[in-house]
Design a protein around this motif. Structure first.
Motif, mmCIF file in Angstrom:
data_model
loop_
_atom_site.group_PDB
_atom_site.id
_atom_site.type_symbol
_atom_site.label_atom_id
_atom_site.label_comp_id
_atom_site.label_asym_id
_atom_site.label_seq_id
_atom_site.Cartn_x
_atom_site.Cartn_y
_atom_site.Cartn_z
ATOM 1 N N ASP A 1 0.819 -1.209 0.000
ATOM 2 C CA ASP A 1 0.000 0.000 0.000
ATOM 3 C C ASP A 1 0.856 1.263 0.000
ATOM 4 O O ASP A 1 0.476 2.274 -0.588
ATOM 5 N N ALA A 2 2.021 1.221 0.648
ATOM 6 C CA ALA A 2 2.896 2.395 0.668
ATOM 7 C C ALA A 2 3.326 2.760 -0.746
ATOM 8 O O ALA A 2 3.324 3.937 -1.137
ATOM 9 N N LEU A 3 3.685 1.759 -1.519
ATOM 10 C CA LEU A 3 4.098 1.995 -2.904
ATOM 11 C C LEU A 3 2.925 2.520 -3.720
ATOM 12 O O LEU A 3 3.050 3.471 -4.500
ATOM 13 N N TYR A 4 1.777 1.921 -3.502
ATOM 14 C CA TYR A 4 0.560 2.294 -4.224
ATOM 15 C C TYR A 4 0.158 3.738 -3.920
ATOM 16 O O TYR A 4 -0.168 4.521 -4.817
ATOM 17 N N ARG A 5 0.208 4.104 -2.649
ATOM 18 C CA ARG A 5 -0.233 5.441 -2.248
ATOM 19 C C ARG A 5 0.800 6.529 -2.528
ATOM 20 O O ARG A 5 0.462 7.616 -2.997
ATOM 21 N N ALA A 6 2.048 6.247 -2.222
ATOM 22 C CA ALA A 6 3.076 7.286 -2.381
ATOM 23 C C ALA A 6 3.263 7.680 -3.837
ATOM 24 O O ALA A 6 3.619 8.822 -4.136
ATOM 25 N N PHE A 7 3.015 6.735 -4.749
ATOM 26 C CA PHE A 7 3.219 7.011 -6.167
ATOM 27 C C PHE A 7 1.901 7.038 -6.940
ATOM 28 O O PHE A 7 1.817 6.623 -8.090
ATOM 29 N N LEU A 8 0.873 7.589 -6.282
ATOM 30 C CA LEU A 8 -0.426 7.857 -6.898
ATOM 31 C C LEU A 8 -0.950 6.674 -7.700
ATOM 32 O O LEU A 8 -1.232 6.768 -8.899
ATOM 33 N N ASN A 9 -1.082 5.532 -7.011
ATOM 34 C CA ASN A 9 -1.672 4.344 -7.634
ATOM 35 C C ASN A 9 -0.921 3.929 -8.893
ATOM 36 O O ASN A 9 -1.513 3.505 -9.887
ATOM 37 N N TYR A 10 0.387 4.078 -8.847
ATOM 38 C CA TYR A 10 1.276 3.723 -9.962
ATOM 39 C C TYR A 10 1.114 4.639 -11.170
ATOM 40 O O TYR A 10 1.600 4.318 -12.252
ATOM 41 N N HIS A 11 0.447 5.770 -11.006
ATOM 42 C CA HIS A 11 0.434 6.757 -12.076
ATOM 43 C C HIS A 11 1.764 7.502 -12.126
ATOM 44 O O HIS A 11 2.003 8.274 -13.057
ATOM 45 N N GLU A 12 2.596 7.299 -11.119
ATOM 46 C CA GLU A 12 3.951 7.852 -11.108
ATOM 47 C C GLU A 12 4.950 6.698 -11.030
ATOM 48 O O GLU A 12 4.644 5.632 -10.492
ATOM 49 N N ASP A 13 6.128 6.924 -11.537
ATOM 50 C CA ASP A 13 7.161 5.893 -11.593
ATOM 51 C C ASP A 13 7.839 5.740 -10.232
ATOM 52 O O ASP A 13 8.472 6.687 -9.747
ATOM 53 N N PRO A 14 7.723 4.560 -9.584
ATOM 54 C CA PRO A 14 8.372 4.374 -8.274
ATOM 55 C C PRO A 14 9.892 4.494 -8.331
ATOM 56 O O PRO A 14 10.528 4.690 -7.304
ATOM 57 N N PHE A 15 10.453 4.397 -9.523
ATOM 58 C CA PHE A 15 11.911 4.454 -9.641
ATOM 59 C C PHE A 15 12.376 5.730 -10.344
ATOM 60 O O PHE A 15 13.451 5.778 -10.925
ATOM 61 N N THR A 16 11.541 6.763 -10.257
ATOM 62 C CA THR A 16 11.917 8.042 -10.837
ATOM 63 C C THR A 16 13.208 8.559 -10.219
ATOM 64 O O THR A 16 13.465 8.359 -9.020
ATOM 65 N N SER A 17 13.999 9.228 -11.010
ATOM 66 C CA SER A 17 15.257 9.797 -10.495
ATOM 67 C C SER A 17 15.009 11.104 -9.760
ATOM 68 O O SER A 17 15.921 11.659 -9.146
ATOM 69 N N LYS A 18 13.767 11.594 -9.836
ATOM 70 C CA LYS A 18 13.437 12.863 -9.182
ATOM 71 C C LYS A 18 12.181 12.705 -8.332
ATOM 72 O O LYS A 18 11.087 13.140 -8.724
ATOM 73 N N PRO A 19 12.269 12.068 -7.156
ATOM 74 C CA PRO A 19 11.096 11.959 -6.270
ATOM 75 C C PRO A 19 10.566 13.348 -5.932
ATOM 76 O O PRO A 19 11.336 14.280 -5.708
ATOM 77 N N ARG A 20 9.254 13.504 -5.916
ATOM 78 C CA ARG A 20 8.674 14.840 -5.687
ATOM 79 C C ARG A 20 8.449 15.129 -4.208
ATOM 80 O O ARG A 20 7.996 16.213 -3.851
ATOM 81 N N SER A 21 8.732 14.169 -3.319
ATOM 82 C CA SER A 21 8.516 14.404 -1.896
ATOM 83 C C SER A 21 9.477 13.551 -1.083
ATOM 84 O O SER A 21 10.041 12.562 -1.579
ATOM 85 N N ALA A 22 9.642 13.925 0.186
ATOM 86 C CA ALA A 22 10.490 13.140 1.086
ATOM 87 C C ALA A 22 9.923 11.740 1.272
ATOM 88 O O ALA A 22 10.670 10.765 1.404
ATOM 89 N N MET A 23 8.587 11.617 1.263
ATOM 90 C CA MET A 23 7.975 10.303 1.426
ATOM 91 C C MET A 23 8.275 9.420 0.218
ATOM 92 O O MET A 23 8.610 8.236 0.358
ATOM 93 N N GLN A 24 8.158 9.968 -0.988
ATOM 94 C CA GLN A 24 8.504 9.184 -2.171
ATOM 95 C C GLN A 24 9.961 8.733 -2.112
ATOM 96 O O GLN A 24 10.284 7.583 -2.417
ATOM 97 N N ARG A 25 10.826 9.627 -1.705
ATOM 98 C CA ARG A 25 12.247 9.281 -1.611
ATOM 99 C C ARG A 25 12.469 8.161 -0.591
ATOM 100 O O ARG A 25 13.229 7.222 -0.826
ATOM 101 N N ALA A 26 11.769 8.246 0.541
ATOM 102 C CA ALA A 26 11.913 7.232 1.589
ATOM 103 C C ALA A 26 11.430 5.868 1.094
ATOM 104 O O ALA A 26 12.117 4.851 1.261
ATOM 105 N N VAL A 27 10.245 5.833 0.476
ATOM 106 C CA VAL A 27 9.710 4.561 -0.017
ATOM 107 C C VAL A 27 10.616 3.979 -1.088
ATOM 108 O O VAL A 27 10.890 2.770 -1.115
ATOM 109 N N GLN A 28 11.121 4.842 -1.959
ATOM 110 C CA GLN A 28 12.022 4.383 -3.016
ATOM 111 C C GLN A 28 13.280 3.739 -2.427
ATOM 112 O O GLN A 28 13.706 2.655 -2.842
#
Length: 287
Positions: free
Chosen positions: A242-269
């Protein structure tokens, strides 16, 4: 509702109650005209789910894209908004409570960069929206609440399985302001003790409560500050994504992006790359 009630007048009334942004309203009106059969299909199941506090799944019509389904379900929610006042009255809530809860759908609605529209609940759980419409889940400021029985024994906190608790849901409404959360807890005690009787604690089960985040987020993070409101009990479920699903907008965003848009995305990545648990955890906040 019968087919005669599935009309533009009722849709527009519902869009006002739900505070649907103006830029989405024309698309919803077109959807009512072009997808009436699908709207009627979802409506019939949603009305039954509302009668049972959202505890009945709402089947998804086949053959629709995610966007088409999102538009259909948004229309259904708006059409059911005005009739939902009856549920709030029956359960002892005020018109102010009802009006505060109707815009809940907006926290699940997204506009894509390509102009698309989608609900993060579209393919998963329209029954969640029915629990809002049926006044089973109640928003009080920043947090939402639901009466539950404790799913587990918590002997260290003096709580037994089956004991009355007040469940917390954290809606996606922007920053998790701690002062706003405390005010929601205060309002919940004030409202629910006379309504349901004494309860010992608030309970929350969420991906945001994973204690591993403490290694990645600063103490000033709102998520860490929220965890500090109570006692966190970790789980270890390797299948919980669920963390992956929620932090990256239901996979509408790339979990392995080189530019996380938030500290939470960076942490989950980083947790994914290091093979750390993404499991949700639960928390008890004693009254």
């Amino acid at each position: 509702m019968n087919l005669n009630d599935l009309n533009l007048k009722n849709l527009r009334t519902g869009m006002e109650l739900c505070e649907i942004p103006v830029h989405r309203r024309e698309r919803l009106e077109r959807t009512l005209e072009t997808r009436l059969a699908e709207i009627a299909e979802v409506m019939a199941s949603a009305e039954e789910s509302c009668r049972r506090d959202g505890h009945v799944p709402v089947p998804v019509p086949q053959g629709l894209s995610e966007e088409e389904l999102s538009l259909v379900e948004t229309c259904v929610y708006c059409l059911l908004a005005e009739p939902s006042w009856a549920y709030f009255q029956q359960k002892g809530y005020t018109k102010e409570h009802w009006l505060e809860n109707m815009p809940d759908l907006n926290g699940h609605a997204h506009d894509g960069a390509d102009g698309s529209y989608w609900l993060d609940t579209a393919k998963r759980s329209f029954s969640w929206h029915c629990s809002i419409l049926a006044a089973d889940v109640i928003q009080l400021g920043r947090l939402q609440f639901q009466k539950i029985n404790s799913p587990y024994d918590f002997p260290g906190l003096g709580i037994q399985e089956g004991e009355l608790l007040m469940n917390i849901h954290i809606p996606a409404l922007g920053p998790l302001d701690i002062d706003a959360c405390r005010e929601s807890l205060r309002r919940a005690e004030e409202l629910f003790v006379p309504m349901f009787g004494e309860f010992k604690a608030f309970f929350c089960h969420s991906w945001l409560l994973n204690p591993v985040y403490r290694r990645y987020l600063p103490p000033t993070s709102n998520i860490i500050r929220f965890q500090n409101l109570g006692t966190v009990i970790p789980f270890h479920n390797s299948q919980d994504r669920d963390a992956l699903y929620r932090a990256f907008l239901n996979y509408h965003e790339d979990p392995f992006t080189s530019k996380p848009r938030s500290a939470m995305q960076r942490a989950v990545q980083q947790m994914i790359l290091r093979g750390e648990s993404l499991s949700a955890a639960c928390m008890l906040i004693m009254r």
